[in-house]
Structures are given as structure tokens and as C-alpha cells.
Design an enzyme around this catalytic site. Structure first.
Site, PDB file in Angstrom:
ATOM      1  N   ALA A  26     -48.782-125.241  74.504  1.00 44.81           N
ATOM      2  CA  ALA A  26     -48.777-126.691  74.695  1.00 44.81           C
ATOM      3  C   ALA A  26     -49.426-127.056  76.022  1.00 44.81           C
ATOM      4  CB  ALA A  26     -47.338-127.213  74.652  1.00 44.81           C
ATOM      5  N   CYS A 109     -40.217-123.643  69.207  1.00 46.93           N
ATOM      6  CA  CYS A 109     -40.257-124.379  70.469  1.00 46.93           C
ATOM      7  C   CYS A 109     -38.830-124.734  70.926  1.00 46.93           C
ATOM      8  CB  CYS A 109     -41.082-125.652  70.317  1.00 46.93           C
ATOM      9  SG  CYS A 109     -41.162-126.634  71.841  1.00 46.93           S
ATOM     10  N   ARG A 268     -48.801-117.136  78.144  1.00 44.70           N
ATOM     11  CA  ARG A 268     -48.925-117.319  79.587  1.00 44.70           C
ATOM     12  C   ARG A 268     -49.830-116.273  80.227  1.00 44.70           C
ATOM     13  NH1 ARG A 268     -42.822-117.416  81.461  1.00 44.70           N
ATOM     14  NH2 ARG A 268     -42.633-116.027  79.655  1.00 44.70           N
TER      15      ARG A 268
END
Length: 359
Positions: A26, A109, A268
Site C-alpha cells: 500500500a 491486511c 518491505r
């Protein structure tokens, strides 16, 4: 050297050359970022999650999120929502507006505003609802087999046609909290509903992105799905993809070795480091990889900036690239000084002035 750790993958009828994927992140996985990841070896990419409700309400921003990057040979649009009818309608819209190869359903999520709508991790906690959502989207994709043509979005892009039914995948978490681990039930519901692949991020909703992901759960999921394939005689292979704690090539190698996952999905670990795909490919196939120079890191950041300017505007791109250049500059000599300047950059020229010694 075991080169079998790097291998092709099939998701339904979609054939991919390798098994190193970019996760749906996101606020990060736009077409500009996905494009530089592909240039550096990403084999498959996902858009950031798109709201099914927003699609049905014809929110223009959602269409921008779904755009294909010019060098994407295959990509997935990830959608989220908790109502089967809305998700089915959203799937139809995705297929009408794009020529994506896969639709992925976010069932993991942990953000409260997503969960309270019955989406994200709420679906991992509620396997019955997950089944209905996946079943509805799978049905919508089977119904939508007409030819889709996406216009070229740049001179060097080709319009692409497809008539194949689009496979549906899901991304789940290990559970709601340590006392409520529902990954097994969620995965079974997804299989029963006709899913073509399952990704697991083996953290609970309560963990968020803290602590460590439990790769043993991932290994057990792989074993469970293989047993399901064997016992049901389904005649189809449902690959399992792994996500969580992948920050360097060695992490990906360990995940593949320890869990038996068909592919790994960087999130990440790819931020400011799209080179992780190239480095991991080299590690898996040759046993080593070379460090990326500071100049190449910054050059890649500028390629991303320029593409983001074309997709949106200079103002938006420059604001967005503050956090991304912050990541690109990590590990560079005098990086702290550069980052103090980055947080104030608001034009392409200002970025050029900041990084004049590297471009």
C-alpha cells in the site's frame, strides 16, 4: 549449487519465468515502482490493494492504481472487500478496465479501517465469508472471457489482448491473534472456492508487522495444499507463495529451502532496493551476487521519479519520492545529510541538486 530454487511458476493458465515476486504494498506498488522492480528481475508484480467499494462507485483514483506498467508482461490487481456481491462486481470492473493476468484478494491486511468493513484480516478470521467472497470473484472471472484490449499508455507500450479466464488468488495471514490461528481453515475455504494460488504472510492480525513471521506455518501450509491435491485428485496444482521477513537475498533462499514454497514475495525488503530481485536471482542460480553502487541506486531512483511524474504530476511525484529516496539513500556515504535535504524536495530539479554527485 541447487538451481532448482529458482524456477518457473504457473498460476492457473498464467506461466511465469521465475518465482521472485513483488508484493502488493500500500502506498508503494504503483506502476513506476513496479517497473523498476521488473527491470531488476521481478518475475511477477501486484498492484497495491484496490477498494472494491471504490471501484463500484467509479472512483477515478482506483483506476490509476490498476494501470499496467509498460514493461509488465504479467501482473495482478489486488482487490479488497467483505461483501461477495460487491467483490464480484468489482472483479468485472477490473477485467473491463485492465488486461491483468490475475486478480488477487486481500485477506490479510491488519489495518483497522479495512478490518471494520469485513475485509483484510477479517476474512482470514471468518473462513465462511472468505469462501463466499472467493467463490463470487472466481465465478465473475469465469463469466468474463471476452477479449479485453488495453490502450497503450506510452509510445513504447503495446496494446495487449487476452481471451483467457483470469485466475483468482488470495493472500492470508496466520490468524487473528495467537489464540485464534485460522490459517488452515482459511486456506481450505480458498481451495474449496476454486482459488489458483495462496500467499501466506505468517503473522497474526494482532502482530501487524511487528515481531517475526512464523515460517513453520508456511511449511505446514505447503504440506496441507499438497495433501489436498493428492487426496482430492483435483488435477490442478495450487502453488503456495511466501511473504514475511524477506530483507535480503539470503532470506529468500532460506524461505524456499525451509518451507518448500513455490515462490517468495518481497514487500518491505524491496523498498528502495528493487535490486533485491536481481541479487536473489544471482544468489539462487550462481551462489553469489555483487553489491550495487551508490550511483546505480540513485540512477534507479531517478528513473522511478521520472515515470511517476508522467503517471501523475511533478508535485505529487516529488512528494511521494521523499520517502522513496530516503530508502534509496540508505547505506550511502553522508546519507544522513542527503535525507535531511530530501524531506524538503518539491521539484525534480531540487532532487537533481541534492544528488548532483551521483548522477
Amino acid at each position: 549449487m541447487d538451481t532448482q530454487l529458482y524456477h518457473p511458476v504457473k498460476i492457473g493458465n498464467v506461466e511465469l519465468k521465475g518465482n521472485l515476486f513483488l508484493a502488493p504494498v500500500a502506498g508503494y506498488s504503483d506502476a513506476a515502482f513496479r517497473s523498476v522492480c521488473i527491470e531488476n528481475g521481478a518475475c511477477f508484480t501486484y498492484t497495491e490493494m484496490v477498494s472494491a467499494e471504490a471501484l463500484v462507485r467509479k472512483n477515478l483514483k482506483t483506476e490509476i492504481l490498476m494501470r499496467r506498467a509498460c514493461n509488465e508482461k504479467a501482473y495482478s490487481v489486488q482487490i479488497f472487500g467483505g461483501e461477495p456481491e460487491i467483490m464480484a462486481e468489482a472483479a468485472h470492473i477490473v477485467l473491463e478496465k485492465t488486461n491483468c493476468e490475475v486478480i488477487d484478494i486481500n485477506c490479510g491486511c491488519p489495518v483497522p479501517k479495512i478490518i471494520k468493513t469485513g475485509a483484510g484480516s477479517a476474512l482470514t478470521r471468518d473462513p465462511d465469508r472468505l469462501f463466499k467472497v472467493v467463490e463470487a470473484v472466481v465465478k465473475a472471472c469465469k463469466e468474463h472471457t471476452s477479449t479485453v484490449v488495453e490502450p497503450a499508455v506510452a509510445e513504447h507500450c503495446r496494446s495487449i489482448e487476452t481471451t483467457a479466464a483470469v485466475p483468482v488468488t488470495v493472500k492470508i495471514r496466520s490468524g487473528w491473534e495467537q489464540k485464534l490461528m485460522t490459517w488452515r481453515e482459511a486456506a481450505q475455504a480458498a481451495l474449496d472456492a476454486g482459488v489458483s494460488a495462496i500467499t501466506i504472510h505468517p503473522r497474526t492480525r494482532a502482530q501487524g508487522y511487528e515481531g517475526h513471521s512464523d515460517w513453520e506455518i508456511m511449511r505446514q501450509l505447503v504440506e496441507m495444499v499438497r495433501d489436498w491435491e493428492s487426496h482430492t485428485g483435483a488435477g490442478r496444482h495450487v502453488p503456495v507463495f511466501g511473504s514475511g521477513d524477506l530483507f535480503k537475498p539470503e532470506d529468500a533462499k532460506r524461505m524456499l529451502e525451509q518451507t518448500g514454497a513455490d515462490a517468495v514475495m518481497f514487500a518491505r525488503g524491496a523498498m528502495g532496493n528493487p535490486f533485491i530481485f536481481r541479487d536473489t536471482t544471482s544468489l539462487l542460480t550462481q551462489g553469489h551476487y555483487e553489491s550495487v553502487s551508490a550511483e546505480e541506486r540513485i540512477k534507479t531512483g531517478f528513473a522511478e521519479l521520472e515515470r511517476l511524474v508522467k503517471e501523475t504530476s511533478e508535485e505529487h511525484a516529488c512528494l511521494e519520492m521523499r520517502k522513496r529516496f530516503h530508502a534509496y539513500s540508505k547505506g550511502i556515504q553522508n546519507g544522513g545529510i542527503l535525507r535531511n535535504q530530501i524531506v524538503h524536495a518539491s521539484s525534480v530539479q531540487e532532487y537533481r541538486d541534492i544528488f548532483k554527485d551521483y548522477i
